[in-house]
Design a protein around this motif. Structure first.
Motif, short mmCIF file in Angstrom:
data_model
loop_
_atom_site.label_atom_id
_atom_site.label_comp_id
_atom_site.label_asym_id
_atom_site.label_seq_id
_atom_site.Cartn_x
_atom_site.Cartn_y
_atom_site.Cartn_z
N ILE A 233 8.38 10.26 3.95
CA ILE A 233 8.64 8.95 3.40
C ILE A 233 7.35 8.30 3.41
N GLY A 234 6.70 8.69 5.05
CA GLY A 234 5.35 7.32 4.47
C GLY A 234 4.81 7.89 3.24
N GLY A 235 4.33 9.20 3.16
CA GLY A 235 3.49 9.73 2.43
C GLY A 235 3.90 8.67 1.15
N PHE A 236 5.32 8.94 0.79
CA PHE A 236 5.59 7.69 -0.26
C PHE A 236 5.59 6.45 -0.34
N SER A 237 5.20 6.01 0.79
CA SER A 237 5.30 4.67 1.09
C SER A 237 4.05 4.16 1.19
N ALA A 238 2.77 5.02 1.20
CA ALA A 238 1.68 5.03 1.24
C ALA A 238 1.22 4.87 -0.38
N ILE A 239 1.64 5.65 -1.10
CA ILE A 239 1.24 5.94 -2.87
C ILE A 239 1.82 4.65 -3.51
N THR A 240 3.52 4.07 -3.15
CA THR A 240 3.73 3.36 -3.84
C THR A 240 3.03 2.20 -3.90
N GLY A 241 2.59 1.79 -1.94
CA GLY A 241 1.66 0.70 -1.61
C GLY A 241 0.75 0.19 -2.53
N LEU A 242 -0.25 1.13 -2.06
CA LEU A 242 -0.95 1.30 -2.78
C LEU A 242 -1.31 0.96 -4.39
N TYR A 243 -0.67 2.26 -4.87
CA TYR A 243 -0.13 1.30 -6.39
C TYR A 243 0.00 -0.07 -6.82
N ILE A 244 0.98 -0.75 -6.08
CA ILE A 244 1.83 -2.16 -5.91
C ILE A 244 0.12 -2.94 -4.99
N SER A 245 -0.06 -2.64 -4.54
CA SER A 245 -1.77 -3.49 -3.98
C SER A 245 -2.34 -3.94 -5.28
N TRP A 246 -3.19 -2.38 -5.31
CA TRP A 246 -4.55 -2.27 -6.67
C TRP A 246 -3.46 -3.46 -7.71
N SER A 247 -2.09 -2.88 -8.59
CA SER A 247 -1.59 -3.49 -9.25
C SER A 247 -1.58 -5.22 -9.16
N LEU A 248 -1.15 -5.71 -8.34
CA LEU A 248 -0.69 -7.03 -7.98
C LEU A 248 -1.66 -7.62 -7.02
N ASP A 249 -3.10 -7.34 -6.46
CA ASP A 249 -3.60 -7.83 -5.60
C ASP A 249 -3.20 -8.02 -4.74
N PHE A 250 -1.93 -7.04 -4.03
CA PHE A 250 -2.03 -7.08 -3.00
C PHE A 250 -2.83 -6.97 -1.64
N PRO A 251 -2.70 -7.43 -0.17
CA PRO A 251 -3.50 -6.55 0.81
C PRO A 251 -2.50 -5.54 0.84
N VAL A 252 -3.22 -4.57 1.31
CA VAL A 252 -3.19 -2.85 0.91
C VAL A 252 -2.28 -2.19 2.62
N GLY A 253 -2.29 -2.39 3.57
CA GLY A 253 -1.98 -1.76 4.82
C GLY A 253 -0.56 -2.84 4.96
N GLY A 254 -0.19 -4.28 4.62
CA GLY A 254 1.17 -4.75 3.97
C GLY A 254 1.92 -4.23 3.38
N THR A 255 1.30 -4.57 2.43
CA THR A 255 1.91 -3.84 1.04
C THR A 255 2.72 -2.47 1.59
N ILE A 256 1.83 -1.20 2.58
CA ILE A 256 2.72 0.10 2.63
C ILE A 256 3.98 -0.31 3.43
N VAL A 257 3.44 -1.30 4.59
CA VAL A 257 4.64 -1.64 5.50
C VAL A 257 5.77 -2.17 5.24
N LEU A 258 5.49 -2.86 3.94
CA LEU A 258 7.06 -3.20 3.12
C LEU A 258 7.70 -2.59 2.50
N VAL A 259 7.01 -1.58 2.00
CA VAL A 259 7.53 -0.34 1.30
C VAL A 259 8.08 0.48 2.42
#
Length: 305
Positions: A233-259
């Motif tokens: 679950i944590g690994g999926f959150s990391a990959i998905t969060g990094l993808y979303i943050s890179w695509s939408l220019d969101f903060p990486v840490g916050g995006t990972i936590v929200l996922v």
């Protein structure tokens, strides 16, 4: 940005920081998922928050003397963890009270130390919110090797950790060194937190430690399965969060936590046995079964007369 474009960027030599960020995120998620399983099992989520504050004076000293921030934070966190383990053996004062006293004092000391150094504001922001896109390669190796060491220790002492977590008095009665096991577990929590600070920062590191493990706890009653699900679950959150943050220019840490939080909410709702909808379904099934048994009893009673 499509997922294919994201993976193309990962292989782009001019974006070399991106695969490093992904590796560190995955390493941190796996480490925190495994250690977080014990934290959730013992109901000691507060220790993760405490350690994330307790490493602050070590980071401050390392910053002032221009030393290695990770080593400085680890030294301070381990010292605090040992103190908590020692003081918590006195059952007159509860563990969470001791943690509150010690981590508040440690954080205050860190503020004083780092405020005496010019130019500390940028370093403080990096500490609070993470700096995953600026991680040097040597830190990637540090997180990988440190994480492997943590997982090895868990593999060796896993049964003992479970015994102490489930019933401390019984563990003590069968001769297990409860104090030393407490210290070791606190040290492992400290290492997991320190290794994850650059990924999501001090403010959000507790979420990486607790949220995937809490979601896994809703999905299974077996600790072994939980320790597999939590890193996934944590690994999926990391990959998905990094993808979303890179695509939408969101903060990486916050995006990972929200996922990760979104996955926890899905587990809370839809987990087959412990989810909200699962419990409602089980309750309805019990009601139907009771009604059917009652109707059957009445049918037998009417035809037996």
């Amino acid at each position: 940005m499509t997922p294919i474009e994201f993976f193309q960027d990962l292989s782009n030599p001019t974006l070399s920081f991106l695969p490093k960020a992904l590796l560190v995120s995955l390493f941190s998620s796996v480490i925190c998922g495994v250690i977080g399983s014990f934290v959730v099992l013992r109901g000691m989520a507060f220790i993760g928050d405490a350690v994330s504050h307790a490493v602050f004076p070590g980071l401050a000293v390392a910053f002032v003397v221009q030393g290695n921030l990770m080593l400085g934070g680890a030294a301070a966190g381990i010292l605090t963890a040992v103190l908590v383990a020692l003081f918590s053996q006195n059952r007159r004062i509860k563990e969470d009270s001791l943690i509150g006293v010690i981590f508040a004092a440690a954080f205050a000391l860190g503020i004083i130390i780092i405020s005496r150094s010019p130019g500390y504001a940028g370093s403080l922001e990096s500490f609070l919110f993470g700096s995953i896109t600026g991680i040097p390669m040597e830190d990637v190796w540090t997180v990988g090797i440190g994480g492997a060491g943590v997982l090895l220790i868990v593999a060796i002492f896993g049964k003992e950790f479970v015994a102490v977590s489930v019933d401390r008095d019984m563990a003590r009665a069968v001769g297990l060194p409860v104090l030393w096991l407490d210290m070791l577990l606190y040290v492992l929590v400290t290492i997991a937190v320190v290794l994850s600070l650059q990924t999501i920062g001090n403010i959000l590191v507790l979420a990486l430690l607790i949220t995937p493990a809490a979601a896994a706890r809703l999905l299974t009653d077996r600790l072994g399965v939980m320790m597999i699900l939590a890193p996934l679950i944590g690994g999926f959150s990391a990959i998905t969060g990094l993808y979303i943050s890179w695509s939408l220019d969101f903060p990486v840490g916050g995006t990972i936590v929200l996922v990760a939080t979104s996955l926890f909410l899905l587990a809370w709702l839809f987990a087959p046995k412990h989810g909200l909808l699962g419990k409602v379904r089980q309750q309805r099934t019990r009601v139907i079964d009771n009604d059917s048994h009652l109707m059957k009893d009445r049918f037998i009673e009417n035809h037996s007369q």
